[in-house]
Design a protein around this motif. Structure first.
Motif, PDB file in Angstrom:
ATOM      1  N   MET A   1      27.881  55.027  37.823  1.00 16.05           N
ATOM      2  CA  MET A   1      28.762  53.851  38.601  1.00 16.05           C
ATOM      3  C   MET A   1      28.028  52.544  38.410  1.00 16.05           C
ATOM      4  SD  MET A   1      30.367  55.513  42.117  1.00 16.05           S
ATOM      5  CE  MET A   1      30.920  53.818  42.711  1.00 16.05           C
ATOM      6  N   ILE A   2      26.653  52.523  38.165  1.00 18.59           N
ATOM      7  CA  ILE A   2      26.004  51.145  38.297  1.00 18.59           C
ATOM      8  C   ILE A   2      26.309  50.538  36.916  1.00 18.59           C
ATOM      9  CG2 ILE A   2      23.809  49.977  37.953  1.00 18.59           C
ATOM     10  CD1 ILE A   2      22.744  52.118  40.017  1.00 18.59           C
ATOM     11  N   ALA A   3      26.351  51.537  35.734  1.00 20.49           N
ATOM     12  CA  ALA A   3      26.366  50.969  34.365  1.00 20.49           C
ATOM     13  C   ALA A   3      27.842  50.639  34.415  1.00 20.49           C
ATOM     14  CB  ALA A   3      26.175  52.243  33.332  1.00 20.49           C
ATOM     15  N   LEU A   4      28.752  51.224  34.936  1.00 20.64           N
ATOM     16  CA  LEU A   4      30.182  50.994  34.574  1.00 20.64           C
ATOM     17  C   LEU A   4      30.276  49.769  35.319  1.00 20.64           C
ATOM     18  CD1 LEU A   4      33.133  51.605  34.047  1.00 20.64           C
ATOM     19  CD2 LEU A   4      33.311  52.701  36.218  1.00 20.64           C
ATOM     20  N   GLY A   5      30.050  49.455  36.411  1.00 22.92           N
ATOM     21  CA  GLY A   5      29.824  48.270  37.221  1.00 22.92           C
ATOM     22  C   GLY A   5      29.560  46.974  36.353  1.00 22.92           C
ATOM     23  N   LEU A   6      28.390  47.332  35.771  1.00 23.99           N
ATOM     24  CA  LEU A   6      27.928  46.165  35.159  1.00 23.99           C
ATOM     25  C   LEU A   6      28.575  45.881  33.882  1.00 23.99           C
ATOM     26  CD1 LEU A   6      24.051  46.684  35.748  1.00 23.99           C
ATOM     27  CD2 LEU A   6      25.358  44.772  36.589  1.00 23.99           C
ATOM     28  N   ALA A   7      28.817  46.695  33.294  1.00 20.37           N
ATOM     29  CA  ALA A   7      29.605  46.412  32.002  1.00 20.37           C
ATOM     30  C   ALA A   7      30.917  46.129  32.185  1.00 20.37           C
ATOM     31  CB  ALA A   7      29.796  47.755  31.289  1.00 20.37           C
ATOM     32  N   TRP A   8      31.729  46.437  33.346  1.00 21.03           N
ATOM     33  CA  TRP A   8      33.078  46.078  33.672  1.00 21.03           C
ATOM     34  C   TRP A   8      32.919  44.542  34.153  1.00 21.03           C
ATOM     35  CZ3 TRP A   8      35.845  48.130  38.558  1.00 21.03           C
ATOM     36  CH2 TRP A   8      37.083  47.445  38.739  1.00 21.03           C
ATOM     37  N   GLU A   9      31.915  44.089  34.792  1.00 20.25           N
ATOM     38  CA  GLU A   9      32.040  42.732  35.162  1.00 20.25           C
ATOM     39  C   GLU A   9      31.437  41.649  34.495  1.00 20.25           C
ATOM     40  OE1 GLU A   9      34.093  41.646  37.432  1.00 20.25           O
ATOM     41  OE2 GLU A   9      34.298  43.695  38.687  1.00 20.25           O
ATOM     42  N   LEU A  10      30.529  42.187  33.536  1.00 23.13           N
ATOM     43  CA  LEU A  10      29.795  41.070  32.595  1.00 23.13           C
ATOM     44  C   LEU A  10      30.466  41.130  31.354  1.00 23.13           C
ATOM     45  CD1 LEU A  10      26.070  42.044  33.469  1.00 23.13           C
ATOM     46  CD2 LEU A  10      27.509  40.012  34.457  1.00 23.13           C
ATOM     47  N   TRP A  11      31.063  42.353  30.602  1.00 22.17           N
ATOM     48  CA  TRP A  11      31.531  42.397  29.124  1.00 22.17           C
ATOM     49  C   TRP A  11      33.004  42.643  28.929  1.00 22.17           C
ATOM     50  CZ3 TRP A  11      26.451  44.731  30.186  1.00 22.17           C
ATOM     51  CH2 TRP A  11      25.278  43.860  30.177  1.00 22.17           C
ATOM     52  N   LEU A  12      33.205  44.020  29.735  1.00 25.93           N
ATOM     53  CA  LEU A  12      34.440  44.460  29.316  1.00 25.93           C
ATOM     54  C   LEU A  12      35.617  43.856  29.849  1.00 25.93           C
ATOM     55  CD1 LEU A  12      33.399  48.063  29.775  1.00 25.93           C
ATOM     56  CD2 LEU A  12      33.493  46.674  27.571  1.00 25.93           C
ATOM     57  N   ALA A  13      35.754  43.430  31.040  1.00 28.64           N
ATOM     58  CA  ALA A  13      36.803  42.800  31.710  1.00 28.64           C
ATOM     59  C   ALA A  13      36.640  42.170  32.844  1.00 28.64           C
ATOM     60  CB  ALA A  13      38.089  44.010  31.915  1.00 28.64           C
ATOM     61  N   PRO A  14      35.649  41.176  32.762  1.00 36.22           N
ATOM     62  CA  PRO A  14      35.237  40.396  33.911  1.00 36.22           C
ATOM     63  C   PRO A  14      36.515  39.450  34.620  1.00 36.22           C
ATOM     64  CG  PRO A  14      34.492  39.303  31.931  1.00 36.22           C
ATOM     65  CD  PRO A  14      35.226  40.631  31.482  1.00 36.22           C
ATOM     66  N   LEU A  15      36.407  39.332  35.758  1.00 38.76           N
ATOM     67  CA  LEU A  15      37.111  38.583  36.555  1.00 38.76           C
ATOM     68  C   LEU A  15      37.303  37.006  35.833  1.00 38.76           C
ATOM     69  CD1 LEU A  15      36.574  39.394  40.289  1.00 38.76           C
ATOM     70  CD2 LEU A  15      38.583  39.734  38.819  1.00 38.76           C
ATOM     71  N   ARG A  16      36.188  36.430  35.618  1.00 42.49           N
ATOM     72  CA  ARG A  16      36.030  35.227  34.804  1.00 42.49           C
ATOM     73  C   ARG A  16      35.437  35.364  33.437  1.00 42.49           C
ATOM     74  NH1 ARG A  16      34.484  33.209  40.318  1.00 42.49           N
ATOM     75  NH2 ARG A  16      36.224  32.072  40.925  1.00 42.49           N
ATOM     76  N   GLN A  17      35.807  34.686  32.539  1.00 44.91           N
ATOM     77  CA  GLN A  17      35.415  34.457  31.235  1.00 44.91           C
ATOM     78  C   GLN A  17      33.920  34.466  31.360  1.00 44.91           C
ATOM     79  OE1 GLN A  17      36.716  35.899  29.098  1.00 44.91           O
ATOM     80  NE2 GLN A  17      37.055  34.731  27.148  1.00 44.91           N
ATOM     81  N   GLY A  18      33.238  35.034  30.545  1.00 46.01           N
ATOM     82  CA  GLY A  18      31.676  35.063  30.452  1.00 46.01           C
ATOM     83  C   GLY A  18      30.695  35.843  31.548  1.00 46.01           C
ATOM     84  N   GLY A  19      31.583  36.615  32.258  1.00 46.16           N
ATOM     85  CA  GLY A  19      30.936  37.335  33.340  1.00 46.16           C
ATOM     86  C   GLY A  19      31.303  36.704  34.627  1.00 46.16           C
ATOM     87  N   SER A  20      31.048  37.565  35.768  1.00 44.89           N
ATOM     88  CA  SER A  20      31.217  37.075  37.034  1.00 44.89           C
ATOM     89  C   SER A  20      29.998  37.440  38.012  1.00 44.89           C
ATOM     90  CB  SER A  20      32.550  37.599  37.426  1.00 44.89           C
ATOM     91  OG  SER A  20      32.524  39.028  37.804  1.00 44.89           O
ATOM     92  N   TRP A  21      29.959  36.831  38.964  1.00 42.11           N
ATOM     93  CA  TRP A  21      28.970  37.051  40.232  1.00 42.11           C
ATOM     94  C   TRP A  21      29.125  38.612  40.575  1.00 42.11           C
ATOM     95  CZ3 TRP A  21      24.459  35.288  40.961  1.00 42.11           C
ATOM     96  CH2 TRP A  21      24.139  33.864  40.513  1.00 42.11           C
ATOM     97  N   TRP A  22      30.588  39.054  40.346  1.00 41.55           N
ATOM     98  CA  TRP A  22      31.027  40.481  41.035  1.00 41.55           C
ATOM     99  C   TRP A  22      30.098  41.485  40.428  1.00 41.55           C
ATOM    100  CZ3 TRP A  22      33.458  42.043  45.197  1.00 41.55           C
ATOM    101  CH2 TRP A  22      34.399  40.918  45.655  1.00 41.55           C
ATOM    102  N   ALA A  23      29.492  41.350  39.494  1.00 44.68           N
ATOM    103  CA  ALA A  23      28.343  42.046  38.991  1.00 44.68           C
ATOM    104  C   ALA A  23      27.395  42.599  39.863  1.00 44.68           C
ATOM    105  CB  ALA A  23      27.729  41.785  37.955  1.00 44.68           C
ATOM    106  N   LEU A  24      27.422  41.868  40.882  1.00 46.39           N
ATOM    107  CA  LEU A  24      26.298  42.022  41.974  1.00 46.39           C
ATOM    108  C   LEU A  24      26.783  43.259  42.887  1.00 46.39           C
ATOM    109  CD1 LEU A  24      25.008  38.312  42.909  1.00 46.39           C
ATOM    110  CD2 LEU A  24      23.656  39.933  41.380  1.00 46.39           C
ATOM    111  N   LYS A  25      27.872  43.517  42.826  1.00 45.52           N
ATOM    112  CA  LYS A  25      28.300  44.516  43.627  1.00 45.52           C
ATOM    113  C   LYS A  25      27.681  45.892  43.400  1.00 45.52           C
ATOM    114  CE  LYS A  25      32.114  46.198  40.498  1.00 45.52           C
ATOM    115  NZ  LYS A  25      33.629  46.191  40.338  1.00 45.52           N
ATOM    116  N   VAL A  26      26.964  46.009  42.222  1.00 44.48           N
ATOM    117  CA  VAL A  26      26.335  47.399  42.059  1.00 44.48           C
ATOM    118  C   VAL A  26      25.090  47.395  42.771  1.00 44.48           C
ATOM    119  CG1 VAL A  26      27.672  47.530  39.836  1.00 44.48           C
ATOM    120  CG2 VAL A  26      25.463  46.439  39.966  1.00 44.48           C
TER     121      VAL A  26
END
Length: 103
Positions: A1-26
């Motif tokens: 889940m940690i890897a999925l959350g980081l990849a999701w919010e930083l590269w694959l489909a972030p809420l904002r272009q270039g990544g988002s602070w939501w990556a801290l959710k992991v």
């Protein structure tokens, strides 16, 4: 889940272009790693409660988002439910084994 959350919010489909602070959710998921590696029963118990916000986020974003983000959300939901089931089964088996060994 940690890897999925980081990849999701930083590269694959972030809420904002270039990544988002939501990556801290992991970050909360990293806290129990030491206890899990040491097989501490208490860690398995509270981790089974920690996963529910991730289930909720996955369901909400899976229902409202589209495309890759929705797939990642449903993947997170599935992993969180699987983690809950694994923790619950582990706790149940450990308690049953302790009960059998007691006089």
């Amino acid at each position: 889940m940690i890897a999925l959350g980081l990849a999701w919010e930083l590269w694959l489909a972030p809420l904002r272009q270039g990544g988002s602070w939501w990556a801290l959710k992991v970050l909360p998921l990293a806290i129990p790693l030491a206890g899990l590696l040491k097989w501490r029963l208490y860690t398995f118990r509270w981790l089974s409660l920690l996963v529910w916000p991730y289930v909720a986020e996955g369901v909400v974003r899976g229902s409202n988002d589209a495309g890759l983000s929705a797939l990642l959300a449903w993947g997170q939901t599935s992993l969180a439910l699987l983690l809950f089931a694994a923790c619950a089964a582990h706790v149940r088996l450990r308690l049953r084994a302790a009960h059998v060994q007691s006089p």
